[in-house]
Design a protein around this motif. Structure first.
Motif, short mmCIF file in Angstrom:
data_model
loop_
_atom_site.label_atom_id
_atom_site.label_comp_id
_atom_site.label_asym_id
_atom_site.label_seq_id
_atom_site.Cartn_x
_atom_site.Cartn_y
_atom_site.Cartn_z
N PHE A 218 0.83 -1.20 0.00
CA PHE A 218 0.00 0.00 0.00
C PHE A 218 0.87 1.26 0.00
CE2 PHE A 218 -2.01 3.40 2.55
CZ PHE A 218 -2.98 3.75 1.64
N ASP A 219 0.42 2.26 -0.73
CA ASP A 219 1.14 3.53 -0.80
C ASP A 219 0.11 4.65 -0.94
OD1 ASP A 219 2.85 5.65 -1.34
OD2 ASP A 219 3.20 5.05 -3.41
N ALA A 220 0.03 5.50 0.06
CA ALA A 220 -0.99 6.55 0.08
C ALA A 220 -0.84 7.53 -1.08
CB ALA A 220 -0.93 7.30 1.41
N ASP B 242 -0.49 6.91 -4.18
CA ASP B 242 -1.22 6.46 -5.37
C ASP B 242 -2.68 6.32 -4.94
OD1 ASP B 242 -2.59 4.98 -7.28
OD2 ASP B 242 -1.20 3.29 -7.28
N SER C 184 -4.06 2.83 -4.98
CA SER C 184 -3.34 1.77 -4.27
C SER C 184 -4.29 1.14 -3.25
CB SER C 184 -2.12 2.38 -3.56
OG SER C 184 -1.49 1.41 -2.76
N LEU C 185 -4.27 -0.17 -3.16
CA LEU C 185 -5.23 -0.85 -2.28
C LEU C 185 -4.64 -1.06 -0.89
CD1 LEU C 185 -6.45 -3.47 -4.89
CD2 LEU C 185 -7.71 -1.48 -4.08
#
Lengths: 95, 487
Positions: free
Chosen positions: B230-232, B234, B237-238
């Motif tokens: 996960f990457d905030a 993007d 991003s899930l």
């Protein structure tokens, strides 16, 4: 429906890509081939079908309204074509 | 050393029988010797690579090594890596040195992996042959007069030619799976949203997904373990728990239900491709799997839908290349509008311009509903087909590509022929599903054939298990292109 040379020139203008008469003619035949391919999906009956913009239909994530990015101006401008005094230089827009 | 799998190199690094500096030097020497033949790397930085290798050796010595610590990885030149020139295969970004790292680059950095170099690709990932690159075509290690597939062709060729033990790619309509198939290696496109798109130069944002290329399914699992997350930064991003993609590798596949869409085996696929895929299915049946017929009736609409959605999104994404903040700027212009027009005319190649024009047209006033909205609706029909099919099977199998590697130049004059090459890979992108390709034999020209495995959302671990079990029973993935010494 076939595109005309004027359609190509109009799209090139909207996309801000310089294109001359010869290039417009050359690309026209290829674009018409691609639009013949695209035509296959235009005839499909999609009444009552919701458009799908995201593969998993997730909702937009939100975050608190806080500053998260620091000042990186010098770093980011290090790759700019033309800067002066911390500003990006472009041709004069307003007389 | 260069013929060892990534898994085995990881064990050698852990056992201190080889150092990351030795390993990295070995690959750099090979690249210096052989890249002229394949043209798979655009940029190398020996100093930067060796510095990372030294750090990895110190990390291993301190006992804090992880699976990929010290492993050199080839990066598709679409991923921004701080201090590295990142061109996306375009003249537009020929002078662009990235000031930041993409999220996957950060994650591999934290795991102690080494950036071996940046690989060649179709310009802005638009292509299926790696011929539209500003840096010249990539050559297929199985036949240097054939294409390696694309757009991640440099990464695929590097892994096939033993010029990297593993690589990264991106897949918008097949750009990981198709080059993996045509180059005789393995490639995985994860579920949309599993790998962050932050720092991955955007082409069609609702379809773009990063993923690994390697020589075995097991190596793909090790790479995905580091790449996913996960990457905030993007927005798509899930947010999911981290998972170990290698956890199911050893599970027997007995009882697995394999869906075979008749559309994948209908007219269109070359006889040599169908034959190899049928043989792979027979192997799965021997392993105790069951095959069931499923239908994907709207699959044939995938290519037309894709060539509305992807160019539309690309025309918007590529609007940022204006010669103001980074990248190419035309040397001469009369005013601001002229600077934009000339910068973009000079910076983009023919295929990129073609797609921007299509995208601009379909999004323009009066055409938006007829093209873009209609394409989004038909996209849903394609996705529904898969949802129906997965009620009856665990995975779907078929060919990755209708043909094996074609000649360099063969399809460059006919965009529609080039586009139809992605008929089997595009549907998974439209539905956001994970798909992988593994080698399953050769055609009559002795060119590799890829078997595609498509799973339901988040089924990556199971799919890797399915691929790994096949690779335990067969040795197609062990075949080496002609002329490559393996000592």
């Amino acid at each position: 429906m076939a595109l005309s040379p004027d359609d190509v020139k109009r799209a090139a203008h909207l996309a801000r890509i310089a294109i001359d008469e010869g290039e417009a003619q050359a690309v026209l035949a290829q674009l018409n081939g691609i639009f013949r391919l695209i035509a296959e999906m235009r005839a499909v009956d999609t009444r009552g079908v919701e458009p799908m913009s995201h593969a998993l239909d997730v909702v937009q994530r939100q975050r608190g309204d806080r500053v998260t990015e620091g000042d990186q101006r010098t770093l980011l401008q290090s790759v700019a074509p033309h800067v002066e005094g911390g500003l990006y230089l472009v041709p004069k827009v307003i007389e | 050393m260069h013929n060892a799998t990534l898994k085995s190199l990881s064990a050698q690094l852990a056992g201190r029988t080889v150092s990351s500096v030795e390993l990295t030097r070995h690959f750099i020497n090979r690249i210096n010797r052989l890249n002229g033949k394949y043209n798979c790397y655009i940029t190398l930085d020996e100093g930067a690579s060796l510095k990372q290798a030294e750090a990895a050796d110190r990390k291993r010595a301190a006992g804090s090594g992880q699976a990929l610590t010290g492993i050199p990885i080839a990066w598709k030149d679409i991923f921004c890596a701080r201090g590295w020139r990142t061109t996306c295969g375009s003249r537009m970004l020929d002078n662009f040195v990235s000031p930041y790292d993409a999220h996957p680059v950060e994650q591999f950095g934290a795991a102690g992996a080494v950036i071996l170099g940046k690989t060649n690709m179709d310009e802005f990932a638009m292509g299926s042959s790696s011929e539209t690159s500003h840096y010249g075509p990539v050559r297929n290690p199985w036949d240097v007069n054939a294409v390696p597939g694309g757009s991640s062709g440099g990464s695929a060729a590097a892994v096939a030619a033993r010029l990297a033990p593993g690589a990264t790619g991106t897949d918008t309509g097949g750009s990981i799976r198709q080059p993996a198939a045509l180059s005789g290696i393995c490639g995985l496109k994860p579920t949309y949203g599993v790998v962050s798109r932050y720092g991955m130069i955007a082409f069609a944002s609702s379809l773009d997904q990063g993923g690994p290329l390697a020589r075995t399914a097991e190596d793909l699992a090790l790479l995905l373990n580091v790449m996913a997350g996960f990457d905030a930064r993007d927005s798509t991003s899930l947010e999911r728990e981290r998972e170990d993609y290698a956890r199911e590798l050893g599970r027997p596949v007995k009882g697995l239900k394999i869906g075979l869409p008749k559309e994948f085996f209908a007219a269109g696929a070359a006889p040599g491709v169908v034959k190899a895929v049928e043989a792979a299915l027979a192997e799965y049946r021997r392993l105790g799997c069951e095959t069931v017929d499923v239908g994907l009736p709207n699959m044939k609409l995938s290519v037309p839908v894709y060539y509305v959605l992807a160019p539309a999104e690309a025309s918007s994404n590529l609007a940022r290349y204006d010669g103001v903040r980074y990248g190419h700027r035309a040397p001469e212009y009369s005013d601001l509008a002229d600077m934009y027009r000339k910068t973009r005319a000079q910076g983009f190649g023919a295929e990129v311009k073609r797609r921007i024009l299509i995208g601009t047209y379909v999004l323009s006033h009066g055409y938006y509903d007829a093209y873009y909205i209609q394409a989004q609706k038909v996209r849903r029909l394609v996705a529904r087909d898969f949802a129906e099919a997965f009620k009856r099977c665990d995975v779907i199998m078929g060919p990755t590509s209708p043909t094996t590697a074609f000649r360099i130049g063969e399809k460059m004059g006919d965009p529609v022929q080039m586009y139809l090459n992605d008929i089997y890979t595009i549907p998974a992108n439209l539905a956001g599903l994970p798909g992988l390709s593994i080698p399953c034999g050769f055609d009559e020209k002795n060119l590799p054939v890829g078997l595609q495995v498509i799973g339901n959302h988040f089924a990556e671990a199971r799919m890797l298990n399915v691929a790994h079990q096949y690779q335990q029973a067969t040795d197609w993935h062990m075949k080496v292109p002609p002329g490559i010494e393996i000592q």
